[in-house]
Design a protein around this motif. Structure first.
Motif, PDB file in Angstrom:
ATOM      1  N   ASP A  17       0.866  -1.175   0.000  1.00  0.00           N
ATOM      2  CA  ASP A  17       0.000   0.000   0.000  1.00  0.00           C
ATOM      3  C   ASP A  17       0.900   1.220   0.000  1.00  0.00           C
ATOM      4  O   ASP A  17       1.683   1.420   0.921  1.00  0.00           O
ATOM      5  CB  ASP A  17      -0.891  -0.026   1.240  1.00  0.00           C
ATOM      6  CG  ASP A  17      -1.883   1.115   1.277  1.00  0.00           C
ATOM      7  OD1 ASP A  17      -2.152   1.711   0.214  1.00  0.00           O
ATOM      8  OD2 ASP A  17      -2.397   1.405   2.371  1.00  0.00           O
ATOM      9  N   GLY A  18       0.842   2.014  -1.051  1.00  0.00           N
ATOM     10  CA  GLY A  18       1.686   3.200  -1.188  1.00  0.00           C
ATOM     11  C   GLY A  18       1.265   3.977  -2.402  1.00  0.00           C
ATOM     12  O   GLY A  18       0.074   4.069  -2.687  1.00  0.00           O
ATOM     13  N   PRO A  19       2.234   4.526  -3.134  1.00  0.00           N
ATOM     14  CA  PRO A  19       1.893   5.261  -4.357  1.00  0.00           C
ATOM     15  C   PRO A  19       1.071   4.416  -5.338  1.00  0.00           C
ATOM     16  O   PRO A  19       0.260   4.934  -6.079  1.00  0.00           O
ATOM     17  CB  PRO A  19       3.247   5.625  -4.958  1.00  0.00           C
ATOM     18  CG  PRO A  19       4.178   5.643  -3.787  1.00  0.00           C
ATOM     19  CD  PRO A  19       3.664   4.578  -2.856  1.00  0.00           C
ATOM     20  N   VAL A  20       1.293   3.122  -5.346  1.00  0.00           N
ATOM     21  CA  VAL A  20       0.456   2.170  -6.091  1.00  0.00           C
ATOM     22  C   VAL A  20       0.142   1.021  -5.143  1.00  0.00           C
ATOM     23  O   VAL A  20       0.874   0.777  -4.190  1.00  0.00           O
ATOM     24  CB  VAL A  20       1.144   1.626  -7.369  1.00  0.00           C
ATOM     25  CG1 VAL A  20       1.403   2.732  -8.361  1.00  0.00           C
ATOM     26  CG2 VAL A  20       2.413   0.876  -7.038  1.00  0.00           C
ATOM     27  N   GLU A  21      -0.961   0.355  -5.382  1.00  0.00           N
ATOM     28  CA  GLU A  21      -1.305  -0.818  -4.585  1.00  0.00           C
ATOM     29  C   GLU A  21      -1.104  -2.050  -5.448  1.00  0.00           C
ATOM     30  O   GLU A  21      -1.669  -2.156  -6.528  1.00  0.00           O
ATOM     31  CB  GLU A  21      -2.746  -0.722  -4.093  1.00  0.00           C
ATOM     32  CG  GLU A  21      -2.948   0.428  -3.118  1.00  0.00           C
ATOM     33  CD  GLU A  21      -4.374   0.523  -2.609  1.00  0.00           C
ATOM     34  OE1 GLU A  21      -5.208  -0.327  -2.984  1.00  0.00           O
ATOM     35  OE2 GLU A  21      -4.642   1.433  -1.832  1.00  0.00           O
ATOM     36  N   ARG A  22      -0.277  -2.936  -4.966  1.00  0.00           N
ATOM     37  CA  ARG A  22       0.024  -4.169  -5.700  1.00  0.00           C
ATOM     38  C   ARG A  22       0.138  -5.308  -4.699  1.00  0.00           C
ATOM     39  O   ARG A  22       0.301  -5.083  -3.502  1.00  0.00           O
ATOM     40  CB  ARG A  22       1.347  -4.052  -6.457  1.00  0.00           C
ATOM     41  CG  ARG A  22       1.370  -2.952  -7.481  1.00  0.00           C
ATOM     42  CD  ARG A  22       1.712  -3.486  -8.855  1.00  0.00           C
ATOM     43  NE  ARG A  22       1.534  -2.483  -9.862  1.00  0.00           N
ATOM     44  CZ  ARG A  22       2.430  -1.580 -10.228  1.00  0.00           C
ATOM     45  NH1 ARG A  22       3.611  -1.563  -9.650  1.00  0.00           N
ATOM     46  NH2 ARG A  22       2.163  -0.708 -11.176  1.00  0.00           N
ATOM     47  N   GLY A  23       0.119  -6.511  -5.208  1.00  0.00           N
ATOM     48  CA  GLY A  23       0.250  -7.651  -4.331  1.00  0.00           C
ATOM     49  C   GLY A  23       0.697  -8.888  -5.073  1.00  0.00           C
ATOM     50  O   GLY A  23       0.791  -8.900  -6.300  1.00  0.00           O
ATOM     51  N   ALA A  24       0.972  -9.925  -4.300  1.00  0.00           N
ATOM     52  CA  ALA A  24       1.394 -11.204  -4.865  1.00  0.00           C
ATOM     53  C   ALA A  24       1.105 -12.289  -3.842  1.00  0.00           C
ATOM     54  O   ALA A  24       0.911 -12.020  -2.659  1.00  0.00           O
ATOM     55  CB  ALA A  24       2.888 -11.179  -5.183  1.00  0.00           C
ATOM     56  N   ALA A  25       1.104 -13.513  -4.339  1.00  0.00           N
ATOM     57  CA  ALA A  25       0.997 -14.686  -3.474  1.00  0.00           C
ATOM     58  C   ALA A  25       2.304 -15.457  -3.584  1.00  0.00           C
ATOM     59  O   ALA A  25       2.948 -15.453  -4.634  1.00  0.00           O
ATOM     60  CB  ALA A  25      -0.178 -15.561  -3.901  1.00  0.00           C
ATOM     61  N   THR A  26       2.687 -16.100  -2.504  1.00  0.00           N
ATOM     62  CA  THR A  26       3.924 -16.878  -2.534  1.00  0.00           C
ATOM     63  C   THR A  26       3.736 -18.161  -3.337  1.00  0.00           C
ATOM     64  O   THR A  26       2.633 -18.709  -3.426  1.00  0.00           O
ATOM     65  CB  THR A  26       4.399 -17.225  -1.111  1.00  0.00           C
ATOM     66  OG1 THR A  26       3.384 -17.984  -0.453  1.00  0.00           O
ATOM     67  CG2 THR A  26       4.708 -15.972  -0.309  1.00  0.00           C
ATOM     68  N   ASN A  27       4.832 -18.640  -3.902  1.00  0.00           N
ATOM     69  CA  ASN A  27       4.796 -19.882  -4.684  1.00  0.00           C
ATOM     70  C   ASN A  27       5.088 -21.076  -3.767  1.00  0.00           C
ATOM     71  O   ASN A  27       5.085 -20.946  -2.540  1.00  0.00           O
ATOM     72  CB  ASN A  27       5.759 -19.805  -5.882  1.00  0.00           C
ATOM     73  CG  ASN A  27       7.216 -19.688  -5.486  1.00  0.00           C
ATOM     74  OD1 ASN A  27       7.605 -19.929  -4.344  1.00  0.00           O
ATOM     75  ND2 ASN A  27       8.050 -19.322  -6.444  1.00  0.00           N
ATOM     76  N   THR A  28       5.388 -22.212  -4.354  1.00  0.00           N
ATOM     77  CA  THR A  28       5.615 -23.432  -3.561  1.00  0.00           C
ATOM     78  C   THR A  28       6.887 -23.381  -2.722  1.00  0.00           C
ATOM     79  O   THR A  28       7.057 -24.194  -1.816  1.00  0.00           O
ATOM     80  CB  THR A  28       5.647 -24.684  -4.463  1.00  0.00           C
ATOM     81  OG1 THR A  28       6.652 -24.505  -5.465  1.00  0.00           O
ATOM     82  CG2 THR A  28       4.302 -24.915  -5.120  1.00  0.00           C
ATOM     83  N   GLN A  29       7.777 -22.451  -3.017  1.00  0.00           N
ATOM     84  CA  GLN A  29       8.974 -22.261  -2.198  1.00  0.00           C
ATOM     85  C   GLN A  29       8.803 -21.109  -1.203  1.00  0.00           C
ATOM     86  O   GLN A  29       9.734 -20.744  -0.498  1.00  0.00           O
ATOM     87  CB  GLN A  29      10.202 -21.980  -3.079  1.00  0.00           C
ATOM     88  CG  GLN A  29      10.713 -23.192  -3.844  1.00  0.00           C
ATOM     89  CD  GLN A  29       9.885 -23.472  -5.091  1.00  0.00           C
ATOM     90  OE1 GLN A  29       9.469 -22.568  -5.789  1.00  0.00           O
ATOM     91  NE2 GLN A  29       9.646 -24.745  -5.355  1.00  0.00           N
TER      92      GLN A  29
END
Length: 86
Positions: free
Chosen positions: A47-59
């Protein structure tokens, strides 16, 4: 200078500042603090100048790219765990 060449030179000059804009990438691993167990599909939100996200992979690895300069709050959540926000 022909008109077309002048227009192309002007367009190039207008694009150069965009090409020089710097971005960053945030990446890392999400693991259990006590056991070191990999947390698959943990959610990482910025959360900041843009809002982005991700999910972790199998590692347990995540990456969020193309971030413009600025301050970001990072929130990590996973079912059954307390949410971490920094």
């Amino acid at each position: 200078m022909p008109i077309l060449a002048r227009a192309a030179a002007l367009a190039l000059c207008l694009l150069v500042p965009e090409a020089l804009a710097q971005t960053a990438t945030l990446n890392g691993f999400v693991r259990d603090a006590d056991s070191g167990e990999t947390l698959i599909q943990a959610t990482v939100l910025l959360d900041g100048p843009v809002e982005r996200g991700a999910a972790t992979n199998t590692q347990g690895f995540y990456t969020v790219g193309s971030l413009p300069a600025g301050a970001y709050a990072v929130t990590v959540s996973y079912v059954g765990y307390q949410t971490l926000r920094e």
